[in-house]
Design an enzyme around this catalytic site. Sequence first.
Site, mmCIF file in Angstrom:
data_model
loop_
_atom_site.group_PDB
_atom_site.id
_atom_site.type_symbol
_atom_site.label_atom_id
_atom_site.label_comp_id
_atom_site.label_asym_id
_atom_site.label_seq_id
_atom_site.Cartn_x
_atom_site.Cartn_y
_atom_site.Cartn_z
ATOM 1 N N GLN A 305 0.839 -1.198 0.000
ATOM 2 C CA GLN A 305 0.000 0.000 0.000
ATOM 3 C C GLN A 305 0.875 1.249 0.000
ATOM 4 O OE1 GLN A 305 -3.113 0.158 3.044
ATOM 5 N NE2 GLN A 305 -2.693 2.316 3.333
ATOM 6 N N GLY A 306 0.567 2.181 -0.882
ATOM 7 C CA GLY A 306 1.353 3.406 -0.966
ATOM 8 C C GLY A 306 2.557 3.309 -1.872
ATOM 9 N N VAL A 307 2.888 2.105 -2.316
ATOM 10 C CA VAL A 307 3.967 1.918 -3.285
ATOM 11 C C VAL A 307 3.336 1.973 -4.671
ATOM 12 C CG1 VAL A 307 5.781 0.374 -4.122
ATOM 13 C CG2 VAL A 307 5.274 0.495 -1.669
ATOM 14 N N SER A 335 -15.406 2.363 -13.884
ATOM 15 C CA SER A 335 -15.035 2.241 -12.475
ATOM 16 C C SER A 335 -16.239 2.160 -11.546
ATOM 17 C CB SER A 335 -14.187 3.446 -12.061
ATOM 18 O OG SER A 335 -13.002 3.511 -12.818
ATOM 19 N N HIS A 433 -7.499 7.593 -10.413
ATOM 20 C CA HIS A 433 -7.508 7.896 -11.851
ATOM 21 C C HIS A 433 -7.212 9.374 -12.118
ATOM 22 C CE1 HIS A 433 -8.689 4.001 -13.388
ATOM 23 N NE2 HIS A 433 -9.622 3.907 -12.466
#
Length: 503
Positions: A305-307, A335, A433
């Site tokens: 997460q966050g990468v 989406s 997005h």
Amino acid sequence: MISHPAIRAFRSSVRCWRQWTVLKAALEASDVSGWRWYSSPIRGVTGMEEILARVVAPLPTYETRDKSPPPPESNSLDFMHFYGSLEKEDKLGFLAKLSQDFGVDHKSVSELALRLLDTQLRDVATVLQVEDRLRYGLTPRYKQLLNHISRVEGGVKFLVDLRADVLEIISSKASESPHIRDLNGTLKSLLSEWFSVGLLRLERITWQSPCEILQRISQYEAVHPVRNWTDLKRRVGPYRRCYAFTHAAMPGEPLVVLHVALTEDISDNIQSIVREFATLDSEEDVNKINAAVFYSISSTQAGLQGVELGNYLIKRVVRELQSEFPHMAQFSSLSPIPGFSSWLQGLLGQYRKEGRGSDLLSEQEWKEVEQATDSAPGTPAIEALRKLIATGEWLRSERLTRVLEPVLMRLCAWYLYGEKRRGYALNPVGNFHLQNGATMWRLNWHADTSPRGVANSCGVMVNYRYFLTETSKNSALYLQNKVIVASEQVLGLVSQFQKNSKL
């Protein structure tokens, strides 16, 4: 002649075999299972201190930082085995002790910081050297162990899962320790380096891919669950593409997965993609492929997460598709809108409390709701509407569906465009997005009529359109100025909401 590394590896194997032989004999003699011996007696504070003191080596001095021999591989393996044997509640205590007692030497850092202040009037070379010493001194002691763990087999996957545990501790507020947060930051920094885009491999998943990969693709699908093997076969078959990023250190593990539908026009509903298919043996007609619709993107590893991986995956896939279909010019997501229904429930509750129900629906719309639900004006009508949204019962009534379509569409448009967190889109999918430079292009009614789609977003879905010549500019506008680029349809719906809500 046998190389020194080979000799060392052989000796290490012999040593491990001897240790295991002695351990096995001791376990058999005491009639205690290996797991219980390893986890129970040393699960307490003393046992944790013992294992950490043994496997977390002191930080070498600045002068010897490049000359110190690496610790034995057994240290990393012992740490991994010990941590894996702990129960969930014990892992918290273990990580707290690791992060607090084996982190940065704060006393040394303070001394170096004072020394840096004292050298400000010295020559530049002296200042730079002291700064480098300070930078090295800020290295947590446990960072060395994490680096060495990454070099053993299965080590990188272990650290990804370890960070997932740390994130769960932080999100659940099981610990407010700043040391735990620092451990998370260190892990994230290391993982960001190891999983940089240049080290990732793009793989197209087909029905000929290894069964293990296909099974994981099915298990990890978080947006539109795969029903069975036939369903999966269709999702990787004609007019469909499935891509994944993989990493050499985690073979057989897709890191992030993107599903794409190849269509004539940009799809406005998910039913046509995941529930209506051409026959399995059909051949693709290139003349019918004008658009690529990204209908599902799933990150498979909670510890990453966050990468940033998903945005790079989309960009790489766009290049792949342009290479395969040079004439293709339309790229868009289809989406889901997670959180819309729950946000709407809260909004209705707030307006009911404030007596502002008339601001959400027009007088005629409220009359329609009252008649269709047989409820009195005011609070009863608002409560009836809340119940309809919560249960999805409104879909059973053609009359209510017709009445609520303009209402839900403008409310949804405002949720996506107007509701913010720190100036950015509140909706996480939208935020993703928009950061990539997409345009909020079209809201679609009755786009996901599955129970999950109705429960999460009243069946509404949104297209985020990727105009390739504008994505860089749009991304900069959003990230730097928090400006959302949206189409006339979206802005028109937002304007209707503002007019009704007196905003």
